[in-house]
Scaffold this motif. Structure first.
Motif, PDB file in Angstrom:
ATOM      1  N   ALA A 126       0.828  -1.203   0.000  1.00 51.76           N
ATOM      2  CA  ALA A 126       0.000   0.000   0.000  1.00 51.76           C
ATOM      3  C   ALA A 126       0.864   1.255   0.000  1.00 51.76           C
ATOM      4  O   ALA A 126       0.630   2.192  -0.779  1.00 51.76           O
ATOM      5  CB  ALA A 126      -0.919  -0.016   1.220  1.00 51.76           C
ATOM      6  N   ALA A 127       1.892   1.260   0.856  1.00 56.02           N
ATOM      7  CA  ALA A 127       2.753   2.438   0.932  1.00 56.02           C
ATOM      8  C   ALA A 127       3.433   2.684  -0.407  1.00 56.02           C
ATOM      9  O   ALA A 127       3.507   3.820  -0.901  1.00 56.02           O
ATOM     10  CB  ALA A 127       3.798   2.236   2.028  1.00 56.02           C
ATOM     11  N   GLN A 128       3.891   1.615  -1.013  1.00 49.85           N
ATOM     12  CA  GLN A 128       4.604   1.743  -2.287  1.00 49.85           C
ATOM     13  C   GLN A 128       3.668   2.234  -3.382  1.00 49.85           C
ATOM     14  O   GLN A 128       4.018   3.098  -4.175  1.00 49.85           O
ATOM     15  CB  GLN A 128       5.184   0.380  -2.648  1.00 49.85           C
ATOM     16  N   LEU A 129       2.470   1.683  -3.386  1.00 45.53           N
ATOM     17  CA  LEU A 129       1.504   2.101  -4.407  1.00 45.53           C
ATOM     18  C   LEU A 129       1.227   3.590  -4.288  1.00 45.53           C
ATOM     19  O   LEU A 129       1.244   4.321  -5.277  1.00 45.53           O
ATOM     20  CB  LEU A 129       0.202   1.332  -4.241  1.00 45.53           C
ATOM     21  N   MET A 130       0.993   4.043  -3.042  1.00 44.96           N
ATOM     22  CA  MET A 130       0.627   5.447  -2.889  1.00 44.96           C
ATOM     23  C   MET A 130       1.795   6.351  -3.262  1.00 44.96           C
ATOM     24  O   MET A 130       1.597   7.449  -3.760  1.00 44.96           O
ATOM     25  CB  MET A 130       0.174   5.703  -1.461  1.00 44.96           C
ATOM     26  N   ALA A 131       3.031   5.872  -3.028  1.00 47.07           N
ATOM     27  CA  ALA A 131       4.177   6.720  -3.350  1.00 47.07           C
ATOM     28  C   ALA A 131       4.421   6.783  -4.849  1.00 47.07           C
ATOM     29  O   ALA A 131       4.796   7.826  -5.375  1.00 47.07           O
ATOM     30  CB  ALA A 131       5.422   6.188  -2.647  1.00 47.07           C
ATOM     31  N   TYR A 132       4.192   5.688  -5.552  1.00 46.88           N
ATOM     32  CA  TYR A 132       4.596   5.635  -6.957  1.00 46.88           C
ATOM     33  C   TYR A 132       3.465   5.918  -7.935  1.00 46.88           C
ATOM     34  O   TYR A 132       3.711   6.099  -9.118  1.00 46.88           O
ATOM     35  CB  TYR A 132       5.223   4.273  -7.266  1.00 46.88           C
ATOM     36  N   GLU A 133       2.229   5.916  -7.440  1.00 46.67           N
ATOM     37  CA  GLU A 133       1.112   6.218  -8.338  1.00 46.67           C
ATOM     38  C   GLU A 133       1.207   7.655  -8.845  1.00 46.67           C
ATOM     39  O   GLU A 133       0.921   7.935 -10.008  1.00 46.67           O
ATOM     40  CB  GLU A 133      -0.201   6.002  -7.582  1.00 46.67           C
ATOM     41  N   LEU A 134       1.653   8.542  -7.952  1.00 46.15           N
ATOM     42  CA  LEU A 134       1.676   9.958  -8.312  1.00 46.15           C
ATOM     43  C   LEU A 134       2.666  10.264  -9.436  1.00 46.15           C
ATOM     44  O   LEU A 134       2.276  10.864 -10.454  1.00 46.15           O
ATOM     45  CB  LEU A 134       1.979  10.773  -7.053  1.00 46.15           C
ATOM     46  N   PRO A 135       3.950   9.882  -9.329  1.00 49.69           N
ATOM     47  CA  PRO A 135       4.856  10.159 -10.450  1.00 49.69           C
ATOM     48  C   PRO A 135       4.400   9.507 -11.747  1.00 49.69           C
ATOM     49  O   PRO A 135       4.549  10.093 -12.835  1.00 49.69           O
ATOM     50  CB  PRO A 135       6.201   9.574  -9.994  1.00 49.69           C
ATOM     51  N   MET A 136       3.784   8.337 -11.630  1.00 52.31           N
ATOM     52  CA  MET A 136       3.304   7.654 -12.829  1.00 52.31           C
ATOM     53  C   MET A 136       2.223   8.484 -13.513  1.00 52.31           C
ATOM     54  O   MET A 136       2.255   8.700 -14.730  1.00 52.31           O
ATOM     55  CB  MET A 136       2.752   6.304 -12.408  1.00 52.31           C
ATOM     56  N   LEU A 137       1.290   8.961 -12.709  1.00 54.40           N
ATOM     57  CA  LEU A 137       0.208   9.788 -13.252  1.00 54.40           C
ATOM     58  C   LEU A 137       0.763  11.051 -13.881  1.00 54.40           C
ATOM     59  O   LEU A 137       0.340  11.461 -14.974  1.00 54.40           O
ATOM     60  CB  LEU A 137      -0.750  10.166 -12.124  1.00 54.40           C
ATOM     61  N   LEU A 138       1.711  11.690 -13.186  1.00 58.08           N
ATOM     62  CA  LEU A 138       2.260  12.944 -13.693  1.00 58.08           C
ATOM     63  C   LEU A 138       2.979  12.717 -15.016  1.00 58.08           C
ATOM     64  O   LEU A 138       2.843  13.513 -15.958  1.00 58.08           O
ATOM     65  CB  LEU A 138       3.219  13.555 -12.670  1.00 58.08           C
ATOM     66  N   ALA A 139       3.736  11.619 -15.096  1.00 54.53           N
ATOM     67  CA  ALA A 139       4.449  11.337 -16.340  1.00 54.53           C
ATOM     68  C   ALA A 139       3.476  11.074 -17.473  1.00 54.53           C
ATOM     69  O   ALA A 139       3.651  11.554 -18.606  1.00 54.53           O
ATOM     70  CB  ALA A 139       5.377  10.137 -16.147  1.00 54.53           C
ATOM     71  N   ALA A 140       2.405  10.323 -17.167  1.00 59.10           N
ATOM     72  CA  ALA A 140       1.406  10.057 -18.203  1.00 59.10           C
ATOM     73  C   ALA A 140       0.709  11.349 -18.603  1.00 59.10           C
ATOM     74  O   ALA A 140       0.418  11.577 -19.788  1.00 59.10           O
ATOM     75  CB  ALA A 140       0.398   9.033 -17.694  1.00 59.10           C
ATOM     76  N   ALA A 141       0.461  12.222 -17.610  1.00 58.25           N
ATOM     77  CA  ALA A 141      -0.196  13.498 -17.908  1.00 58.25           C
ATOM     78  C   ALA A 141       0.652  14.333 -18.851  1.00 58.25           C
ATOM     79  O   ALA A 141       0.126  15.054 -19.710  1.00 58.25           O
ATOM     80  CB  ALA A 141      -0.457  14.256 -16.608  1.00 58.25           C
ATOM     81  N   SER A 142       1.963  14.229 -18.710  1.00 57.04           N
ATOM     82  CA  SER A 142       2.848  14.992 -19.578  1.00 57.04           C
ATOM     83  C   SER A 142       2.636  14.606 -21.037  1.00 57.04           C
ATOM     84  O   SER A 142       2.548  15.468 -21.923  1.00 57.04           O
ATOM     85  CB  SER A 142       4.291  14.735 -19.142  1.00 57.04           C
ATOM     86  N   VAL A 143       2.523  13.301 -21.300  1.00 54.43           N
ATOM     87  CA  VAL A 143       2.297  12.856 -22.675  1.00 54.43           C
ATOM     88  C   VAL A 143       0.930  13.309 -23.159  1.00 54.43           C
ATOM     89  O   VAL A 143       0.778  13.773 -24.299  1.00 54.43           O
ATOM     90  CB  VAL A 143       2.406  11.327 -22.765  1.00 54.43           C
ATOM     91  N   ALA A 144      -0.064  13.152 -22.276  1.00 55.45           N
ATOM     92  CA  ALA A 144      -1.410  13.571 -22.667  1.00 55.45           C
ATOM     93  C   ALA A 144      -1.425  15.043 -23.029  1.00 55.45           C
ATOM     94  O   ALA A 144      -2.098  15.473 -23.976  1.00 55.45           O
ATOM     95  CB  ALA A 144      -2.382  13.290 -21.523  1.00 55.45           C
ATOM     96  N   MET A 145      -0.652  15.829 -22.278  1.00 57.02           N
ATOM     97  CA  MET A 145      -0.577  17.264 -22.546  1.00 57.02           C
ATOM     98  C   MET A 145       0.084  17.501 -23.902  1.00 57.02           C
ATOM     99  O   MET A 145      -0.363  18.349 -24.686  1.00 57.02           O
ATOM    100  CB  MET A 145       0.254  17.921 -21.453  1.00 57.02           C
TER     101      MET A 145
END
Lengths: 320, 210, 183
Positions: free
Chosen positions: A144-163
């Motif tokens: 759980a701790a790992q998921l919460m820590a790494y979900e955010l950078p993953m989302l941000l990186a994906a958002a960059s491509v979407a942008m």
């Protein structure tokens, strides 16, 4: 889309779901062995042990399905399915080639993929809690701790491509793709790939299943086919993360003759990335829990934010 | 048909409830499932089961959004609520070692008050929605809830509330950080030389290598 | 100054390089291992050479050699001589569950009846069956490799030197007798 076509697509995705992870798993067996100066499986199937994972599957099916006496039966039994099914659903929306060569195009594809993959981790949490085992519980907590820590950078990186593409749809992103996106988004690609590895709990981010400390984390109490489901979900996860990185950052079907050979480029790039996943596993030791957290919060997230800013600036500069 | 009868009084004059489409039937069924899951969530004595039933309820809501063609909202619901909020809740439950089986103290004296508040909220909302829309028919064309449409609404017509909300969230975030770090300075026990300290953060110098 | 991440890259290079090299795995049941000629696999017995002197059994540090024998009287070769006795081997067994492969028995055997054999596939499912009798020990004799060739500059082995001396002597005697006949 007729009913028959839909059925055909579903069957195709199911085949990919069943075959590709085994190919990746077998590759891992062999590549890891050779990287360590070994041969790996040599018996099953005759030729260089090609059927090793089939044999493993047969073994897992034969084993007794044990539920610990103190476990929460229903949650314990449901957990493997919760861990595995989201990846099957995700495979449905990953575009392979141009012109609708995809299980089902989804408008907000990136969101869909990341959201559904997040559910898969619930399976590990359920397993960790329901096993009535302190090692499992620790594994679940770390997951759980790992998921919460790494979900955010993953989302941000994906958002960059979407942008950069101006769309959330995965085929849409690929249609917008230009070759210079690769250097432009390289930092994002790194962040996405690494965070994806961490979400899969692959080495060197496998603290939640660190066998020298907590046996096998949340999956300690599992045997037989349910355990096989967890293992399978890990390998489907490799496939999904590699395919997603390919689609988002490496231009998916783009290559020579995209209309005829697009699917080939996608698959080749995906397998190259899967090979990198295996390579990283063989090479690096496990990160300690505090290193894991520090890496996510102090390295990946700033990098992802920087990439997002860069994407924004370049995008505005292009369009104006 | 009892479902239809239950839904009937809400919009008696609706033109198609006499011959509901498949989507409408599914919508109602999912709605009943969500309601059931929500009821189990608040009545079950097993803490983790409550959290898992919450997953079902929130997932059902996402399906409802999908059926209303609000695709973007549906995925955000899954991402934020299922992927993050419930994981956080489960994390908290596991950290406090929620027992397997019934928790004897998983009960609250406030439940009648909570029930009253819940019923009042539901009543208000139902009255409001029924009163606002009455028999008006919203045509759910495909793509009305797509990311593009949502984005255009959000950043064209509702920019100011959106920004105000983000500032509010930012303030909350900063506040949380300040609260959690308040005791950090000055009170730090100085390390005694020659003794191993329990709880010393290991690997403080090797962090760069990760 | 070192580039950040250069250590990681070095690690990746190591694993990649290892992948391109030949593996070290020995595929044993399919491919027999290439053993050195002096491998201490098992002890073989050339029972024709054994005189039941019992030296090996007595020198064995853990007493794992079992020897039974009886005396046999040979009739006298000529009427004036007395009858000779000789030892006949009844049993020669080595308990390989006790043997520690020190090789002392082979060292002390004065008549070259014991040899090292590189054979090693004699595992049994019962520890009692590890006591191998003389027929089995005799069979292993066939797996004993020929002794390594002598150094080219080495002295001639004593047995050969003596045999040659005897042969030369007989030859010379024969030649002398022939010469005496002719004259």
């Amino acid at each position: 889309m007729t009913f028959l076509e839909m059925l055909l697509r579903c069957v195709a995705v199911l085949m990919v779901f069943l075959v590709f992870p085994l190919v990746i798993g077998q590759t891992e067996h062999k590549v890891m062995a050779h990287m360590q100066g070994r041969l790996g499986p040599m018996y099953a199937g005759g030729f260089h042990g090609w059927a090793q994972l089939v044999a493993d599957g047969v073994k897992f099916v034969q084993k007794e399905d044990i539920v610990p006496a103190d476990a929460d039966r229903r949650v314990f039994q449901l957990a493997p399915a919760v861990a595995l099914l989201p990846y099957l659903v995700v495979l449905l929306v990953i575009p392979v080639g141009p012109g609708g060569f995809v299980g089902q195009a989804v408008d907000a594809g990136i969101f869909f993929v990341l959201a559904v993959m997040g559910i898969g981790v619930l399976g590990s949490l359920m397993a960790g809690w329901a096993s009535a085992n302190k090692f499992s519980l620790l594994g679940g907590l770390r997951t759980a701790a790992q998921l919460m820590a790494y979900e955010l950078p993953m989302l941000l990186a994906a958002a960059s491509v979407a942008m950069a593409a101006g769309t959330l749809s995965l085929p849409g992103i690929l249609e917008q793709f230009e070759w210079w996106w690769v250097p432009w988004q390289i930092v994002g690609a790194f962040v996405f790939f690494v965070a994806g590895l961490a979400e899969l709990q692959r080495p060197p981010f496998d603290m939640p299943v660190a066998d020298s400390e907590i046996i096998f984390g949340a999956y300690t109490e599992y045997t037989g086919i349910r355990f096989a489901f967890f293992l399978l979900s890990e390998y489907v996860g490799i496939l999904v993360i590699s395919a997603l990185t390919t689609v988002l950052f490496l231009g998916g079907w783009h290559g020579p003759l995209p209309d005829q050979l697009g699917w080939l480029w996608t698959i080749l790039k995906t397998f190259a990335l899967a090979l990198v996943v295996i390579w990283l596993r063989v090479t690096f030791p496990r990160l300690r829990e505090d290193q894991l957290m520090r890496f996510a919060w102090t390295t990946l997230i700033p990098l992802a934010l920087a990439q997002l800013a860069l994407t924004g600036i370049v995008k505005v500069a292009i369009t104006s | 048909m009892s479902l239809l009868a239950a839904a009937g009084p809400l919009e008696p004059a609706a033109r198609s409830f006499l011959s509901p489409t498949g989507v409408e039937i599914v919508f109602l069924l999912v709605g009943v499932a969500v309601l059931g899951a929500a009821l189990v969530t608040v009545t079950t004595r097993q803490l983790v089961h409550a959290a898992l039933w919450l997953v079902v309820a929130l997932g059902g809501l996402a399906v409802e959004f999908l059926l209303l063609t609000a695709e973007f909202i549906a995925w955000v619901q899954v991402l934020i609520y299922l992927g993050s909020v419930v994981v956080l809740v489960l994390f908290g439950l596991m950290l406090t070692k929620a027992p397997i089986g019934r928790s004897p103290d998983a009960d609250s004296g406030n439940r009648w008050a909570a029930l009253a508040v819940g019923l009042a909220t539901a009543g208000t909302l139902v009255t409001l929605v029924v009163d606002a829309f009455r028999t008006s028919w919203i045509d759910l064309g495909a793509g009305a809830g797509s990311a593009k449409a949502t984005g255009e609404y959000l950043f064209r017509h509702w920019v100011l509330p959106f920004e105000a909300l983000s500032v509010l969230l930012l303030a909350a975030l900063v506040g949380a950080i300040v609260l959690s770090r308040r005791d950090d300075e000055g009170k730090k026990p100085r390390p005694r030389p020659g003794k191993l300290r329990a709880g010393k953060p290991v690997g403080t110098s090797s962090g760069k290598e990760s | 100054m070192k580039l950040p991440g250069s250590g990681l890259a070095k690690g990746l290079a190591v694993t990649l390089r290892t992948m391109t090299k030949k593996t070290v795995t020995a595929q044993y049941p399919e491919v027999q291992p290439d053993l050195a000629p002096r491998t201490r696999g098992v002890i073989a017995l050339l029972e024709e050479n054994c005189t039941v002197c019992m030296l090996c059994a007595r020198e064995c540090p853990d007493w794992c050699i079992y020897i039974d024998s009886h005396k046999e009287t040979l009739p006298a070769v000529d009427p004036n001589a007395r009858a000779r006795t000789r030892n006949v081997l009844d049993r020669f067994a080595i308990d390989f569950s006790l043997c520690m492969y020190c090789g002392i028995c082979i060292e002390v055997c004065p008549f070259d009846a014991l040899f090292w054999s590189p054979e090693f596939e004699y595992a049994e499912t019962d520890i009692l069956e590890l006591t191998h009798e003389r027929d089995r020990l005799r069979e292993w004799m066939w797996t004993v490799p020929a002794p390594p060739a002598l150094d080219p500059a080495a002295e001639e082995p004593k047995e050969i030197a003596m045999a040659r001396k005897a042969a030369d002597k007989a030859h010379a005697a024969a030649a002398a007798a022939k010469a005496g006949d002719e004259s």
